[in-house]
Design a protein around this motif. Structure first.
Motif, PDB file in Angstrom:
ATOM      1  N   TRP A  16       0.852  -1.248  -0.089  1.00 33.22           N
ATOM      2  CA  TRP A  16       0.003   0.049   0.046  1.00 33.22           C
ATOM      3  C   TRP A  16       0.852   1.352  -0.172  1.00 33.22           C
ATOM      4  O   TRP A  16       0.421   2.115  -0.488  1.00 33.22           O
ATOM      5  N   ALA A  20       0.946   5.608  -1.670  1.00 35.60           N
ATOM      6  CA  ALA A  20       0.627   6.778  -0.743  1.00 35.60           C
ATOM      7  C   ALA A  20       0.711   8.063  -1.161  1.00 35.60           C
ATOM      8  O   ALA A  20       1.769   8.303  -1.813  1.00 35.60           O
ATOM      9  N   ALA A  21      -0.362   9.055  -0.731  1.00 37.28           N
ATOM     10  CA  ALA A  21      -0.175  10.146  -1.254  1.00 37.28           C
ATOM     11  C   ALA A  21       0.846  11.151  -0.719  1.00 37.28           C
ATOM     12  O   ALA A  21       1.083  12.256  -0.791  1.00 37.28           O
ATOM     13  N   CYS A  22       1.279  10.746   0.447  1.00 39.93           N
ATOM     14  CA  CYS A  22       2.539  11.255   1.385  1.00 39.93           C
ATOM     15  C   CYS A  22       3.736  11.189   0.850  1.00 39.93           C
ATOM     16  O   CYS A  22       4.779  11.941   1.270  1.00 39.93           O
ATOM     17  N   PHE A  30       3.653  15.129   8.848  1.00 38.19           N
ATOM     18  CA  PHE A  30       2.952  14.118   9.628  1.00 38.19           C
ATOM     19  C   PHE A  30       3.247  13.523  11.065  1.00 38.19           C
ATOM     20  O   PHE A  30       2.636  12.943  11.600  1.00 38.19           O
ATOM     21  N   VAL A  46      -3.716  15.839   3.148  1.00 37.19           N
ATOM     22  CA  VAL A  46      -3.198  15.091   2.106  1.00 37.19           C
ATOM     23  C   VAL A  46      -3.734  13.521   2.212  1.00 37.19           C
ATOM     24  O   VAL A  46      -4.016  13.091   1.233  1.00 37.19           O
ATOM     25  N   CYS A  47      -4.092  13.165   3.530  1.00 38.25           N
ATOM     26  CA  CYS A  47      -4.814  12.003   3.644  1.00 38.25           C
ATOM     27  C   CYS A  47      -5.979  11.964   3.046  1.00 38.25           C
ATOM     28  O   CYS A  47      -6.704  10.881   2.684  1.00 38.25           O
ATOM     29  N   CYS A  50      -5.907  10.440  -0.325  1.00 36.77           N
ATOM     30  CA  CYS A  50      -4.928   9.223  -0.337  1.00 36.77           C
ATOM     31  C   CYS A  50      -5.751   8.083  -0.728  1.00 36.77           C
ATOM     32  O   CYS A  50      -6.635   7.895  -0.087  1.00 36.77           O
ATOM     33  N   ARG A  53      -5.657   5.037   2.271  1.00 43.42           N
ATOM     34  CA  ARG A  53      -6.091   5.738   3.477  1.00 43.42           C
ATOM     35  C   ARG A  53      -6.522   4.485   4.482  1.00 43.42           C
ATOM     36  O   ARG A  53      -5.676   4.402   5.593  1.00 43.42           O
ATOM     37  N   CYS A  56      -3.560   2.416   5.287  1.00 42.17           N
ATOM     38  CA  CYS A  56      -2.619   2.976   6.211  1.00 42.17           C
ATOM     39  C   CYS A  56      -3.128   3.136   7.680  1.00 42.17           C
ATOM     40  O   CYS A  56      -2.134   2.709   8.735  1.00 42.17           O
ATOM     41  N   VAL A  69       0.282  11.359  12.319  1.00 42.50           N
ATOM     42  CA  VAL A  69      -0.732  11.130  11.312  1.00 42.50           C
ATOM     43  C   VAL A  69      -0.704   9.996  10.430  1.00 42.50           C
ATOM     44  O   VAL A  69       0.240  10.024   9.692  1.00 42.50           O
ATOM     45  N   GLY A  71      -3.468   7.490   7.928  1.00 39.77           N
ATOM     46  CA  GLY A  71      -4.595   7.096   7.818  1.00 39.77           C
ATOM     47  C   GLY A  71      -5.665   8.310   7.918  1.00 39.77           C
ATOM     48  O   GLY A  71      -6.905   7.903   8.454  1.00 39.77           O
TER      49      GLY A  71
HETATM   50  S1  SF4 Z   1      -3.332   8.140   4.586  1.00 36.84           S
HETATM   51 FE1  SF4 Z   1      -1.401   7.320   5.362  1.00 36.84          FE
HETATM   52  S2  SF4 Z   1      -0.459   6.818   3.315  1.00 36.84           S
HETATM   53 FE2  SF4 Z   1      -2.158   8.114   2.812  1.00 36.84          FE
HETATM   54  S3  SF4 Z   1      -1.232  10.387   3.051  1.00 36.84           S
HETATM   55 FE3  SF4 Z   1      -2.111   9.694   5.004  1.00 36.84          FE
HETATM   56  S4  SF4 Z   1      -0.143   9.013   6.001  1.00 36.84           S
HETATM   57 FE4  SF4 Z   1       0.164   8.956   3.981  1.00 36.84          FE
END
Ligand code: SF4
Length: 93
Positions: A16, A20-22, A30, A46-47, A50, A53, A56, A69, A71
């Protein structure tokens, strides 16, 4: 919809992380100093978009991540989620 704590506690394949968007963002975002809502707002934004999510969040719960942070939830929010789910399970048993 999450029905039980055990539903969240499996550890997903770490693949996964590839989506990841991060990825490439500032990790400090985070893991803000203090975990108040204001400090976590940028990470949560950001999440919000994502695609991984849920995976995560499952990972964070399964591996007991207490800081940062994950999910879209801060450590205190994840602790409250655990408590709510445990309480729900206790009442159901
Ligand atoms: S949900 Fe998790 S993987 Fe997605 S942007 Fe947030 S911290 Fe990163």
């Amino acid at each position: 919809m999450v029905m039980a704590l055990s539903d969240l506690m499996w550890e997903p394949d770490e693949g996964w992380r590839d989506d990841a968007a991060c990825v490439g963002t500032d990790a400090d975002l985070f893991f803000p100093v203090g975990e108040d809502e204001e400090a976590a707002a940028a990470a949560k934004a950001v999440c919000e978009a994502c695609p991984v999510r849920e995976a995560c969040l499952r990972y964070a719960l399964a591996t007991n991540q207490t800081e940062g942070v994950w999910g879209g939830m801060t450590g205190p929010e994840r602790r409250r989620l655990r408590r709510r789910l445990r309480e729900r399970e206790r009442r159901a048993s």
